[in-house]
Design an enzyme around this catalytic site. Structure first.
Site, PDB file in Angstrom:
ATOM      1  CG  ASP A  26      11.451 -13.166 -25.995  1.00  0.00           C
ATOM      2  OD1 ASP A  26      10.248 -13.482 -26.105  1.00  0.00           O
ATOM      3  OD2 ASP A  26      11.929 -12.641 -24.972  1.00  0.00           O
ATOM      4  CB  SER A  79      18.273 -10.540 -26.122  1.00  0.00           C
ATOM      5  OG  SER A  79      18.875 -11.625 -25.452  1.00  0.00           O
ATOM      6  CB  THR A  80      22.927 -10.693 -27.446  1.00  0.00           C
ATOM      7  OG1 THR A  80      22.480 -11.970 -27.014  1.00  0.00           O
ATOM      8  CG2 THR A  80      24.451 -10.661 -27.435  1.00  0.00           C
ATOM      9  CG  MET A 110      20.651 -15.727 -30.578  1.00  0.00           C
ATOM     10  SD  MET A 110      21.000 -15.778 -32.353  1.00  0.00           S
ATOM     11  CE  MET A 110      22.783 -15.557 -32.341  1.00  0.00           C
ATOM     12  CG  HIS A 131      16.323 -11.816 -22.882  1.00  0.00           C
ATOM     13  ND1 HIS A 131      16.409 -12.173 -24.211  1.00  0.00           N
ATOM     14  CD2 HIS A 131      14.989 -11.796 -22.588  1.00  0.00           C
ATOM     15  CE1 HIS A 131      15.189 -12.360 -24.697  1.00  0.00           C
ATOM     16  NE2 HIS A 131      14.311 -12.128 -23.737  1.00  0.00           N
TER      17      HIS A 131
END
Length: 344
Positions: A286, A163-164, A283, A189
């Site tokens: 998930d 993600s991030t 973050m 993401h």
């Protein structure tokens, strides 16, 4: 707890004012200043010392990417890029931005307010937790000693979730994979529309072939399939003894669609001990439970370590659950991948 100090760099007066009005409604945010271009922003950074900056890519006098390349080495702090649908966002990520959001049409006021409240605000809060030391990365280094796969079993595969900070982290890993690597399925993401451009960028810069996934795509050695951003999840399936992906609509899982957990759960069911899972910076949690399901099914698993994560969230939750077999620095993940695959 003091509010997050935010500097807004945006040349559109209407959009700039909307950002100020709506971000300021959250008590956790303090908009300390706004700038129309990078030259104004430079002075305001020195004056206000913001925690996070939102930055438009297309700006007068100097574009946002050039500004990032000059800024980050001298004054490293989290930047969230706001961009129209363009692959320039990946240049911005490479230049040191933490994350990006897709800019909506300024004419749709309701859509703008929803975007600020449900997307940009979340990204700013996440960015404020990012590790400054890991924002600027060197991502174009050539691998000095290439790894090779000795056990060329056609039923092996690799699953990656991030993600991030993940766009650069994924590149840092897969650039070191050769065409002998088993087929890769990946969830990063990302807003809709950007995944196809990201896949093309990786395809142009890496030895493996990369594309945005479509239902029916086969998982083949030397190829990576990236789940499309939007409202669809990617699942691994087996058809006539061959791994394929299925991309279909579904509700958000852990706040995300596509979700890493959805992909990893399907990999655990379909591939079992023939899979290797990798969870990278991001973050939240998930992918953590899905990686645990993979490990419990006999898969080998790798998590990015805290020292190299932009946000040590997803890998930490996975590690705390016992889902991570090996915790590695980002630069060592490709090597560990090959070492584990050669034992499978």
């Amino acid at each position: 707890m003091r509010p997050i100090k935010v500097l807004i760099v945006e040349d559109s007066l209407v959009f700039r004012e909307l950002l100020v009005q709506n971000l300021s409604k959250d008590p956790a945010i303090q908009v300390v200043a706004t700038a129309r271009d990078p030259f104004e922003a430079r002075d305001l950074i020195l004056q206000h010392h913001p925690d996070v900056m939102t930055l438009d890519v297309e700006l007068p006098r100097m574009n946002g990417i050039e500004f990032l390349r000059k800024l980050i080495p001298q004054y490293p702090f989290p930047v969230v890029v706001i961009s129209a649908l363009s692959d320039k966002v990946f240049d911005a990520m490479n230049a040191g931005a933490v994350d990006f959001v897709a800019k909506p049409a300024v004419s749709n006021r309701a859509q703008l307010v929803d975007f600020i409240k449900n997307e940009l605000l979340v990204k700013i809060k996440i960015a404020s937790t990012a590790k400054i030391s890991n924002i600027k990365k060197t991502v174009m280094m050539q691998q000095e000693q290439q790894q090779h796969l000795t056990a060329k079993r056609s039923n092996l595969l690799v699953a990656i979730g991030a993600s991030t900070g993940g766009t650069e982290a994924i590149f840092s890993v897969v650039k070191d994979y050769g065409t002998d690597i088993p087929g890769i399925v990946c969830v990063q993401h990302m807003p809709p529309g950007f995944t196809a451009m990201y896949a093309k960028r990786l395809n142009d810069q890496c030895r493996i072939r990369v594309k945005e996934a479509e239902t029916g795509d086969r998982v083949q050695p030397g190829h990576m399939l990236i789940a499309p951003g939007g409202d669809r999840h990617m699942h691994l399936v087996k058809v006539n003894g061959t791994y394929q992906v299925e991309v279909k609509p579904g509700p958000r899982v852990n706040g995300h669609c596509p979700s890493v957990d959805v992909l990893f759960d399907s990999v655990a069911r379909v591939a079992g001990s023939d899979a290797l899972g990798i969870i990278l910076t991001g973050m939240g949690g998930d992918g953590a439970k899905g990686l645990l399901a993979m490990r419990q099914a006999g898969a080998r698993t790798i998590g990015q370590d805290e020292s190299t994560c932009v946000v040590y969230g997803m890998p930490k939750v996975a590690y705390d659950l016992g889902a991570v077999e090996y915790q590695e620095k980002l630069s060592d993940i490709a090597g560990r991948t090959y070492a584990l695959l050669n034992k499978m």
